[in-house]
Design a protein around this motif. Structure first.
Motif, PDB file in Angstrom:
ATOM      1  N   VAL A   1       0.847  -1.194   0.000  1.00  0.00           N
ATOM      2  CA  VAL A   1       0.000   0.000   0.000  1.00  0.00           C
ATOM      3  C   VAL A   1       0.886   1.249   0.000  1.00  0.00           C
ATOM      4  O   VAL A   1       0.636   2.221  -0.738  1.00  0.00           O
ATOM      5  CB  VAL A   1      -0.959   0.018   1.209  1.00  0.00           C
ATOM      6  N   ILE A   2       1.943   1.218   0.810  1.00  0.00           N
ATOM      7  CA  ILE A   2       2.886   2.350   0.878  1.00  0.00           C
ATOM      8  C   ILE A   2       3.527   2.581  -0.484  1.00  0.00           C
ATOM      9  O   ILE A   2       3.636   3.727  -0.954  1.00  0.00           O
ATOM     10  CB  ILE A   2       3.964   2.083   1.954  1.00  0.00           C
ATOM     11  N   PHE A   3       3.956   1.503  -1.145  1.00  0.00           N
ATOM     12  CA  PHE A   3       4.568   1.632  -2.471  1.00  0.00           C
ATOM     13  C   PHE A   3       3.608   2.297  -3.460  1.00  0.00           C
ATOM     14  O   PHE A   3       3.998   3.154  -4.244  1.00  0.00           O
ATOM     15  CB  PHE A   3       4.981   0.256  -3.013  1.00  0.00           C
ATOM     16  N   CYS A   4       2.333   1.872  -3.404  1.00  0.00           N
ATOM     17  CA  CYS A   4       1.334   2.445  -4.322  1.00  0.00           C
ATOM     18  C   CYS A   4       1.136   3.931  -4.067  1.00  0.00           C
ATOM     19  O   CYS A   4       1.121   4.740  -5.011  1.00  0.00           O
ATOM     20  CB  CYS A   4       0.002   1.720  -4.169  1.00  0.00           C
ATOM     21  N   TYR A   5       0.992   4.291  -2.801  1.00  0.00           N
ATOM     22  CA  TYR A   5       0.770   5.699  -2.480  1.00  0.00           C
ATOM     23  C   TYR A   5       1.989   6.543  -2.837  1.00  0.00           C
ATOM     24  O   TYR A   5       1.872   7.727  -3.183  1.00  0.00           O
ATOM     25  CB  TYR A   5       0.422   5.870  -0.998  1.00  0.00           C
ATOM     26  N   ASN A   6       3.163   5.936  -2.757  1.00  0.00           N
ATOM     27  CA  ASN A   6       4.377   6.665  -3.129  1.00  0.00           C
ATOM     28  C   ASN A   6       4.333   7.063  -4.609  1.00  0.00           C
ATOM     29  O   ASN A   6       4.694   8.179  -4.983  1.00  0.00           O
ATOM     30  CB  ASN A   6       5.605   5.797  -2.863  1.00  0.00           C
ATOM     31  N   ILE A   7       3.857   6.138  -5.440  1.00  0.00           N
ATOM     32  CA  ILE A   7       3.750   6.434  -6.871  1.00  0.00           C
ATOM     33  C   ILE A   7       2.629   7.432  -7.119  1.00  0.00           C
ATOM     34  O   ILE A   7       2.756   8.332  -7.960  1.00  0.00           O
ATOM     35  CB  ILE A   7       3.531   5.141  -7.674  1.00  0.00           C
ATOM     36  N   MET A   8       1.534   7.302  -6.381  1.00  0.00           N
ATOM     37  CA  MET A   8       0.446   8.281  -6.503  1.00  0.00           C
ATOM     38  C   MET A   8       0.959   9.685  -6.168  1.00  0.00           C
ATOM     39  O   MET A   8       0.620  10.669  -6.839  1.00  0.00           O
ATOM     40  CB  MET A   8      -0.711   7.906  -5.577  1.00  0.00           C
ATOM     41  N   ALA A   9       1.791   9.777  -5.137  1.00  0.00           N
ATOM     42  CA  ALA A   9       2.395  11.069  -4.787  1.00  0.00           C
ATOM     43  C   ALA A   9       3.257  11.583  -5.939  1.00  0.00           C
ATOM     44  O   ALA A   9       3.278  12.780  -6.234  1.00  0.00           O
ATOM     45  CB  ALA A   9       3.239  10.937  -3.522  1.00  0.00           C
ATOM     46  N   GLY A  10       3.956  10.657  -6.611  1.00  0.00           N
ATOM     47  CA  GLY A  10       4.754  11.027  -7.768  1.00  0.00           C
ATOM     48  C   GLY A  10       3.907  11.629  -8.880  1.00  0.00           C
ATOM     49  O   GLY A  10       4.334  12.573  -9.552  1.00  0.00           O
ATOM     50  N   LEU A  11       2.695  11.105  -9.061  1.00  0.00           N
ATOM     51  CA  LEU A  11       1.788  11.649 -10.075  1.00  0.00           C
ATOM     52  C   LEU A  11       1.462  13.110  -9.772  1.00  0.00           C
ATOM     53  O   LEU A  11       1.465  13.965 -10.667  1.00  0.00           O
ATOM     54  CB  LEU A  11       0.487  10.838 -10.136  1.00  0.00           C
ATOM     55  N   PHE A  12       1.171  13.385  -8.500  1.00  0.00           N
ATOM     56  CA  PHE A  12       0.864  14.767  -8.108  1.00  0.00           C
ATOM     57  C   PHE A  12       2.095  15.658  -8.234  1.00  0.00           C
ATOM     58  O   PHE A  12       2.005  16.810  -8.674  1.00  0.00           O
ATOM     59  CB  PHE A  12       0.317  14.806  -6.676  1.00  0.00           C
ATOM     60  N   SER A  13       3.251  15.141  -7.855  1.00  0.00           N
ATOM     61  CA  SER A  13       4.484  15.926  -7.926  1.00  0.00           C
ATOM     62  C   SER A  13       4.819  16.294  -9.364  1.00  0.00           C
ATOM     63  O   SER A  13       5.186  17.427  -9.663  1.00  0.00           O
ATOM     64  CB  SER A  13       5.641  15.139  -7.298  1.00  0.00           C
ATOM     65  N   GLU A  14       4.687  15.325 -10.270  1.00  0.00           N
ATOM     66  CA  GLU A  14       5.016  15.560 -11.672  1.00  0.00           C
ATOM     67  C   GLU A  14       4.059  16.548 -12.325  1.00  0.00           C
ATOM     68  O   GLU A  14       4.417  17.198 -13.317  1.00  0.00           O
ATOM     69  CB  GLU A  14       5.033  14.239 -12.436  1.00  0.00           C
ATOM     70  N   THR A  15       2.846  16.657 -11.791  1.00  0.00           N
ATOM     71  CA  THR A  15       1.874  17.617 -12.329  1.00  0.00           C
ATOM     72  C   THR A  15       1.843  18.900 -11.498  1.00  0.00           C
ATOM     73  O   THR A  15       0.876  19.659 -11.536  1.00  0.00           O
ATOM     74  CB  THR A  15       0.469  16.987 -12.405  1.00  0.00           C
TER      75      THR A  15
END
Length: 344
Positions: free
Chosen positions: A153-167
């Motif tokens: 779950v942590i790994f998934c949320y980390n990538i989700m955070a990356g989506l927000f960061s990149e945008t």
């Protein structure tokens, strides 16, 4: 392996190896084992041996092709996709994942399905397919939570955070990551990954002092062990130190990171290190251009776009407008190629 129960995975590997010695010869069972063992190695090392992986996949390919076992076909395509993903070949990975996706109905395992969604979402994120990536990741999160696979779950949320960061939604990314950091306290690898993403988010926000602290914390936690995350973070920290005009320390870290990236064959980070070297150490535009072309040659268009955009800003601040315009065009070209990739 999906739950990252490492001790149990090691015990089962020993047990299965012993069983294989006693069982009747079966090419299909050996193909299953070769695929799963390679997946085990990827989990343990957080990287792949390209040559060994290519050889293994080539060896099992004839067995898979002659088999009517849909589950074996699924594992072949999925693990082949993971292999390509770990080599930073995201377009190839997505093509293989799509073949695996057509066989998901034969898997009949919630954890395995969640793992597929996680990897597909991760790969789509790397080619800026944000809407599709978040959809796959959300599906993975729902299942991982139900199964109580907290680290995944942590790994998934980390990538989700990356989506927000990149945008450029840095506040939302930070909010997700700070919550993730709390959840990761009992998971050393997850904690390191979250800390590095916090550093990346702060760097993009141009908060270089905060980024520096996060990267240093990552390296402290990794210690002296050779690890791809340490290599990548040395590049990140060197990049940040150059921004802070701490040139001596930055140059030392850059050389360490470049040497390690070459040893691990991390194409993206070899190129990134050469770009920093050409920009801040050697003042070598040809080296920068060659490294940008290497990124594009390997379909790493997001990375090429992000770096070219940063180069454009750097040269604008230096009042070297011809170079600034040149790299703005490079960034635009990379963005166009990135959008063309899709998931054909």
């Amino acid at each position: 392996m999906i739950a990252r129960s490492i001790d149990q995975s090691i015990l089962l590997q020993v047990e299965i190896k012993d069983m294989l010695k006693k069982m009747e010869q079966s090419d299909q069972i050996l193909a299953y084992y070769a695929l799963v063992e390679y997946r085990f190695d990827m989990m343990m090392n957080q990287t792949t041996d390209k040559e060994a992986g290519d050889k293994m996949l080539k060896n099992v390919d004839p067995v898979v092709r002659s088999s009517m076992d849909n589950l074996l076909h699924y594992f072949y395509y999925f693990i082949s996709g993971q292999h390509e993903f770990m080599q930073d070949h995201y377009r190839s990975a997505i093509k293989l994942f799509r073949k695996a996706e057509r066989l998901l109905e034969y898997v009949n395992d919630d954890a395995e399905e969640a793992e597929f969604h996680y990897y597909m979402g991760s790969a789509l994120q790397r080619i800026n397919q944000y809407v599709f990536a978040s959809s796959y990741l959300e599906d993975a999160i729902v299942t991982y939570k139900r199964l109580q696979y907290t680290e995944k779950v942590i790994f998934c949320y980390n990538i989700m955070a990356g989506l927000f960061s990149e945008t450029e939604n840095y506040a939302k990314a930070n909010e997700i990551l700070q919550e993730n950091l709390i959840q990761a306290q009992n998971y050393p690898l997850a904690e390191i990954i979250v800390l590095r993403m916090l550093g990346i988010n702060e760097y993009r926000y141009k908060n270089y002092t905060a980024a520096k602290q996060y990267y240093k914390e990552v390296l402290e936690k990794v210690g002296s062990d050779s690890h791809p995350l340490a290599t990548k973070t040395k590049y990140n920290l060197a990049q940040t130190l150059f921004k802070l005009s701490e040139t001596t320390d930055a140059t030392t870290l850059l050389e360490e990171g470049l040497t390690e990236a070459k040893h691990l064959d991390l194409v993206e980070f070899i190129s990134n290190c050469y770009i920093l070297k050409g920009l801040y150490v050697d003042n070598d535009i040809d080296l920068i251009d060659q490294s940008l072309q290497t990124l594009k040659k390997h379909n790493l268009y997001f990375e090429a776009e992000e770096i070219a955009d940063e180069l454009a800003v750097y040269f604008e601040e230096q009042n070297r407008l011809d170079l600034s315009i040149k790299y703005l065009r490079e960034a635009y070209s990379s963005k166009k190629n990135l959008l063309k990739l899709g998931v054909d």
